[in-house]
Motif scaffolding. Structure first.
Motif, PDB file in Angstrom:
ATOM      1  N   ALA A   1      -9.780  -6.219 -11.897  1.00  0.00           N
ATOM      2  CA  ALA A   1     -11.117  -5.637 -12.001  1.00  0.00           C
ATOM      3  C   ALA A   1     -11.089  -4.141 -11.698  1.00  0.00           C
ATOM      4  N   TYR A   2     -10.254  -3.735 -10.772  1.00  0.00           N
ATOM      5  CA  TYR A   2     -10.194  -2.309 -10.425  1.00  0.00           C
ATOM      6  C   TYR A   2      -9.355  -1.520 -11.427  1.00  0.00           C
ATOM      7  N   ILE A   3      -8.190  -2.032 -11.786  1.00  0.00           N
ATOM      8  CA  ILE A   3      -7.289  -1.307 -12.679  1.00  0.00           C
ATOM      9  C   ILE A   3      -7.825  -1.285 -14.106  1.00  0.00           C
ATOM     10  N   GLY A   4      -8.537  -2.348 -14.498  1.00  0.00           N
ATOM     11  CA  GLY A   4      -9.130  -2.405 -15.828  1.00  0.00           C
ATOM     12  C   GLY A   4      -8.265  -3.095 -16.861  1.00  0.00           C
ATOM     13  N   LEU A   5      -7.103  -3.576 -16.439  1.00  0.00           N
ATOM     14  CA  LEU A   5      -6.167  -4.275 -17.316  1.00  0.00           C
ATOM     15  C   LEU A   5      -5.509  -5.406 -16.533  1.00  0.00           C
ATOM     16  N   PRO A   6      -4.900  -6.399 -17.207  1.00  0.00           N
ATOM     17  CA  PRO A   6      -4.189  -7.436 -16.457  1.00  0.00           C
ATOM     18  C   PRO A   6      -3.218  -6.815 -15.461  1.00  0.00           C
ATOM     19  N   ALA A   7      -3.168  -7.384 -14.279  1.00  0.00           N
ATOM     20  CA  ALA A   7      -2.414  -6.771 -13.187  1.00  0.00           C
ATOM     21  C   ALA A   7      -0.986  -7.286 -13.128  1.00  0.00           C
ATOM     22  N   ALA A   8      -0.041  -6.357 -13.072  1.00  0.00           N
ATOM     23  CA  ALA A   8       1.355  -6.685 -12.802  1.00  0.00           C
ATOM     24  C   ALA A   8       1.566  -6.643 -11.295  1.00  0.00           C
ATOM     25  N   TYR A   9       2.353  -7.578 -10.801  1.00  0.00           N
ATOM     26  CA  TYR A   9       2.622  -7.702  -9.364  1.00  0.00           C
ATOM     27  C   TYR A   9       4.034  -7.198  -9.091  1.00  0.00           C
ATOM     28  N   ASP A  10       4.147  -6.180  -8.259  1.00  0.00           N
ATOM     29  CA  ASP A  10       5.449  -5.583  -7.979  1.00  0.00           C
ATOM     30  C   ASP A  10       6.053  -6.100  -6.676  1.00  0.00           C
ATOM     31  N   GLY A  11       5.591  -7.265  -6.248  1.00  0.00           N
ATOM     32  CA  GLY A  11       6.159  -7.852  -5.033  1.00  0.00           C
ATOM     33  C   GLY A  11       5.712  -7.116  -3.789  1.00  0.00           C
ATOM     34  N   MET A  12       6.506  -7.242  -2.722  1.00  0.00           N
ATOM     35  CA  MET A  12       6.119  -6.638  -1.458  1.00  0.00           C
ATOM     36  C   MET A  12       7.347  -6.126  -0.723  1.00  0.00           C
ATOM     37  N   THR A  13       7.091  -5.219   0.197  1.00  0.00           N
ATOM     38  CA  THR A  13       8.105  -4.748   1.133  1.00  0.00           C
ATOM     39  C   THR A  13       7.495  -4.758   2.529  1.00  0.00           C
ATOM     40  N   LEU A  14       8.318  -5.040   3.512  1.00  0.00           N
ATOM     41  CA  LEU A  14       7.899  -4.914   4.897  1.00  0.00           C
ATOM     42  C   LEU A  14       8.469  -3.594   5.411  1.00  0.00           C
ATOM     43  N   ILE A  15       7.592  -2.641   5.628  1.00  0.00           N
ATOM     44  CA  ILE A  15       8.010  -1.307   6.063  1.00  0.00           C
ATOM     45  C   ILE A  15       7.910  -1.219   7.580  1.00  0.00           C
ATOM     46  N   TYR A  16       8.977  -0.760   8.189  1.00  0.00           N
ATOM     47  CA  TYR A  16       9.042  -0.661   9.650  1.00  0.00           C
ATOM     48  C   TYR A  16       9.055   0.818  10.024  1.00  0.00           C
ATOM     49  N   THR A  17       8.057   1.231  10.798  1.00  0.00           N
ATOM     50  CA  THR A  17       7.937   2.616  11.259  1.00  0.00           C
ATOM     51  C   THR A  17       8.260   2.676  12.738  1.00  0.00           C
ATOM     52  N   VAL A  18       9.333   3.349  13.079  1.00  0.00           N
ATOM     53  CA  VAL A  18       9.748   3.492  14.473  1.00  0.00           C
ATOM     54  C   VAL A  18       8.923   4.583  15.147  1.00  0.00           C
ATOM     55  N   ALA A  19       8.545   4.351  16.366  1.00  0.00           N
ATOM     56  CA  ALA A  19       7.698   5.298  17.112  1.00  0.00           C
ATOM     57  C   ALA A  19       8.533   6.466  17.627  1.00  0.00           C
ATOM     58  N   ASP A  20       8.945   7.324  16.684  1.00  0.00           N
ATOM     59  CA  ASP A  20       9.727   8.502  17.059  1.00  0.00           C
ATOM     60  C   ASP A  20       8.993   9.806  16.775  1.00  0.00           C
ATOM     61  N   GLY A  21       7.770   9.699  16.221  1.00  0.00           N
ATOM     62  CA  GLY A  21       6.966  10.886  15.964  1.00  0.00           C
ATOM     63  C   GLY A  21       7.408  11.712  14.776  1.00  0.00           C
ATOM     64  N   ASN A  22       8.435  11.260  14.062  1.00  0.00           N
ATOM     65  CA  ASN A  22       8.949  12.039  12.930  1.00  0.00           C
ATOM     66  C   ASN A  22       8.073  11.872  11.694  1.00  0.00           C
ATOM     67  N   GLU A  23       7.899  12.968  10.969  1.00  0.00           N
ATOM     68  CA  GLU A  23       7.130  12.963   9.722  1.00  0.00           C
ATOM     69  C   GLU A  23       8.112  13.108   8.569  1.00  0.00           C
ATOM     70  N   LEU A  24       8.654  11.961   8.146  1.00  0.00           N
ATOM     71  CA  LEU A  24       9.685  11.944   7.122  1.00  0.00           C
ATOM     72  C   LEU A  24       9.288  11.005   5.988  1.00  0.00           C
ATOM     73  N   GLY A  25       9.810  11.269   4.780  1.00  0.00           N
ATOM     74  CA  GLY A  25       9.623  10.342   3.667  1.00  0.00           C
ATOM     75  C   GLY A  25       8.165  10.005   3.422  1.00  0.00           C
ATOM     76  N   THR A  26       7.858   8.706   3.432  1.00  0.00           N
ATOM     77  CA  THR A  26       6.495   8.256   3.131  1.00  0.00           C
ATOM     78  C   THR A  26       5.520   8.550   4.264  1.00  0.00           C
TER      79      THR A  26
END
Length: 321
Positions: A138-163
């Protein structure tokens, strides 16, 4: 050619094939044709879009208005949510030590191994719930493809890297990421953040310039007071964040007080503009095909979207994360 040798060649090529395909798709003639086809596809599919009500309709309205909508597993009430969250929390706990070692070594993007998805299929299958596919379509306006999932782990180091830097995702013109927090997330615990202003310089028929959002870039694209529209999504474990990560600058904020673990499910149009920037889950295609066995035709079609790509595009290896 052995599998090992094939992998070595792909690793050496890196994202060069994807970047070449991306550059070719943005030559003026091809860009215009792709834009025209996209508009025509939206028009053809509009009468077939799912009719939503209640919370699902609110989610789509929130995405259209703000680019983000925050709710919870409890409010969504999807079957299997409790089991899915418990499995994800177990995976996150098992990843803690290795994630902290990787962070100390300077690794920018840390996620659970794809084997965790294979061993816990309920996590993968949750993202194929028919209601979630309805919301995405409904939001995209076309049939939706599913790209699976990832579990992203962010370590509490205060760094501003990558994503953890402001950026926009490259998979498609318009897409949805669903984040599910595996632990409580405070404003200093690495919350998902989104700037609720559309980058109007980047539309359907432009060059799709994907660059990190430094302060200068954000001021140029979104206006000098863009920080007023930063939405920081805090919440307890089980918080669910729907966001359009293609149209809006976003990031996982640096964590300071506590590590953050979150699932990220991805959806885009069935014929996405940039398929070579997709397939981010780390799963091999045969593993996805195995996970899709026994599902409904619509769920299988969504999970196996890459099978319907033109033959040439299927040959381009996905760009590494």
């Amino acid at each position: 050619m052995s599998k090992t040798l094939s992998e070595k060649i792909l690793n050496r090529l890196g994202d060069k094939p994807a970047q070449l395909a991306f550059n070719l798709s943005n030559t003026p003639l091809i860009r215009r044709r792709l834009g025209q086809r996209y508009i025509q596809a939206l028009d053809r599919h509009r009468p077939s879009l799912p009719l939503l009500d209640g919370l699902d309709r609110e989610i789509v309205a929130g995405l259209e208005r703000d680019g983000v909508y925050v709710t919870s597993l409890e409010a969504l009430g999807l079957p299997g949510s409790v089991r899915m969250l418990r499995a994800a929390q177990k995976v996150a706990q098992e990843c803690t030590e290795s994630a902290r070692r990787d962070a100390s070594a300077g690794r920018e993007f840390i996620c659970a191994p794809a084997s965790a998805t294979v061993d816990n299929p309920e996590i993968f299958h949750w993202g194929l719930n028919e209601r979630l596919l309805d919301i995405a379509e409904a939001y995209i306006g076309l049939p939706a493809a599913y790209d699976g999932m990832t579990l992203i782990y962010t370590v509490a180091d205060g760094n501003e890297l990558g994503t953890r830097k402001w950026h926009r995702d490259r998979e498609d013109r318009k897409m949805i990421k669903i984040a599910v927090y595996c632990n409580d997330v405070t404003d200093r615990g690495g919350p998902f953040e989104l700037i609720s202003r559309v980058d109007k310089s980047q539309g359907v028929d432009d060059l799709y310039c994907f660059e990190f959002g430094t302060d200068d870039v954000l001021q140029k694209r979104l206006g000098t007071e863009y920080s007023r529209d930063i939405v920081s999504c805090t919440g307890p474990a089980g918080t669910v964040v729907f966001a359009d990560t293609a149209r809006f600058f976003h990031r996982g904020a640096p964590a300071y007080d506590k590590d953050r673990a979150a699932l990220f499910y991805g959806y885009f149009a069935d014929h996405t503009r940039h398929p070579y920037f997709c397939e981010r889950s780390g799963l091999k295609r045969r593993e996805i095909a195995d996970l899709a066995q026994g599902l409904s035709p619509r769920q299988r079609a969504s999970a196996l979207w890459y099978q319907r790509l033109p033959a040439l595009l299927r040959l381009i290896p996905p760009a590494p994360v």
